[in-house]
Scaffold this active site. Sequence first.
Site, PDB file in Angstrom:
ATOM      1  CB  SER A  50      -0.145 -60.456  26.031  1.00 56.34           C
ATOM      2  OG  SER A  50       0.444 -61.703  26.335  1.00 56.34           O
ATOM      3  CG  ASP A  82      -2.469 -57.411  22.776  1.00 52.78           C
ATOM      4  OD1 ASP A  82      -3.249 -56.495  22.452  1.00 52.78           O
ATOM      5  OD2 ASP A  82      -2.794 -58.621  22.760  1.00 52.78           O
ATOM      6  CB  SER A 259      -7.873 -67.423  19.380  1.00 51.56           C
ATOM      7  OG  SER A 259      -8.066 -66.712  20.572  1.00 51.56           O
TER       8      SER A 259
HETATM    9  O1  G3H Z   1      -6.032 -60.401  24.078  1.00 53.00           O
HETATM   10  C1  G3H Z   1      -5.286 -61.221  24.624  1.00 53.00           C
HETATM   11  C2  G3H Z   1      -4.286 -61.950  23.819  1.00 53.00           C
HETATM   12  O2  G3H Z   1      -4.860 -63.032  23.123  1.00 53.00           O
HETATM   13  C3  G3H Z   1      -3.129 -62.354  24.668  1.00 53.00           C
HETATM   14  O3  G3H Z   1      -3.418 -63.467  25.458  1.00 53.00           O
HETATM   15  O4  G3H Z   1      -2.664 -62.788  27.728  1.00 53.00           O
HETATM   16  O5  G3H Z   1      -2.918 -65.196  27.114  1.00 53.00           O
HETATM   17  O6  G3H Z   1      -1.040 -63.838  26.167  1.00 53.00           O
HETATM   18  P1  G3H Z   1      -2.445 -63.833  26.701  1.00 53.00           P
HETATM   19  P1  13P Z   2      -8.346 -63.360  19.417  1.00 53.46           P
HETATM   20  O1  13P Z   2      -8.486 -64.067  20.722  1.00 53.46           O
HETATM   21  O2  13P Z   2      -9.659 -63.295  18.700  1.00 53.46           O
HETATM   22  O3  13P Z   2      -7.275 -63.929  18.573  1.00 53.46           O
HETATM   23  O4  13P Z   2      -7.952 -61.834  19.723  1.00 53.46           O
HETATM   24  C1  13P Z   2      -6.622 -61.486  20.038  1.00 53.46           C
HETATM   25  C2  13P Z   2      -6.495 -60.095  20.542  1.00 53.46           C
HETATM   26  O5  13P Z   2      -7.379 -59.282  20.464  1.00 53.46           O
HETATM   27  C3  13P Z   2      -5.207 -59.726  21.141  1.00 53.46           C
HETATM   28  O6  13P Z   2      -5.232 -58.443  21.673  1.00 53.46           O
HETATM   29 ZN    ZN Z   3      -7.082 -57.854  22.523  1.00 52.56          ZN
END
Ligand code: G3H
Ligand code: 13P
Ligand code: ZN
Length: 311
Positions: A50, A82, A259
């Site tokens: 991400s 992501d 998560s």
């Molecule tokens: O969808 C989001 C992912 O769980 C990434 O989370 O932006 O805190 O790394 P983050």
């Molecule tokens: P969760 O928060 O359900 O793990 O989803 C992660 C996600 O979609 C990352 O793009």
């Molecule tokens: Zn996502």
Amino acid sequence: MPLVTTKEMFEKAYAGGYAIGAFNVNNMEIIQGITEAAQLEKSPVILQVSAGARKYAKHIYLTKLVEAAIADTDLPIALHLDHGENFEVCKSCIDGGFSSVMIDGSKYSFEENIAITKQVVEYAHARGVVVEGELGKLAGIEDDVNVSDADAMFTNPAEVEEFVTRTGVDSLAIAIGTSHGAYKFKPGQKPQLRFDILEEVGKRLPNFPIVLHGSSSVPQEFVKMVNQYGGAMPDAIGIPEEMLREASKMAVCKINIDSDLRLCMTGAIRKHLNDHPDHFDPRQYLKDGRDELRAMVQHKIRNVLGSSNTL
Ligand code: G3H
Ligand code: 13P
Ligand code: ZN
């Protein structure tokens, strides 16, 4: 083996009725735990990064760690951006060695989403990189974007063919009731997914890989572990594993999980420090975090995604 795109893994997953796990990575222990699990299960895997992960660990560290994981495991691994929020972030990851990017135009209008997605697809495809787009909004928290439950907008199946044809995307994330984070449903609420939307999308886009974001199951054993050893998480409810298994048998070829990794690693580290109050060597508690994470990912691959023994 070099990094691979998701093209071949999705073709095989679609035909075989399973999905590939896309796990978010932020450091060495997480990368090792996931890839060791995939190696044990003889499964391809997607490691996704991400904007927050790039900020935390730096792009170069993550790409080098993933390179090391490929050399260590000899697995087909795709490295994916992501929730790319604009063209520049996608370009930076394409130029910086990723094999797949997501352009998340879900917060824009249909036409704006098509325009930005098409721009990324043109740049990516010219360089052998595949692209995931998104139609529909997930409830919950995505990076900086807060989408309240009230605004949550399921994907409209009537729009998917036009979106895919006009943008040229390689896969499509849809909103059918999953959401990001550990608090997906309210206490007492029955988790539900709109399988009717998924089915309709599948009919309109034959043999086309669909992506589910927000697909952590939030196993209660880990919530309990976190809370038993000093944490204070409120009731957390995720997507039941049977529903993800069902979706994997349909058009869903990529299932995003972050998560659950955070939860199980934090639970294991909390337990370690509780059981060994004298320990202060990070290797001791990070090892427990990595071990728990590896076991959890193995379970997902084998029992939820169904991608074991598909190399
Ligand atoms: O969808 C989001 C992912 O769980 C990434 O989370 O932006 O805190 O790394 P983050
Ligand atoms: P969760 O928060 O359900 O793990 O989803 C992660 C996600 O979609 C990352 O793009
Ligand atoms: Zn996502």
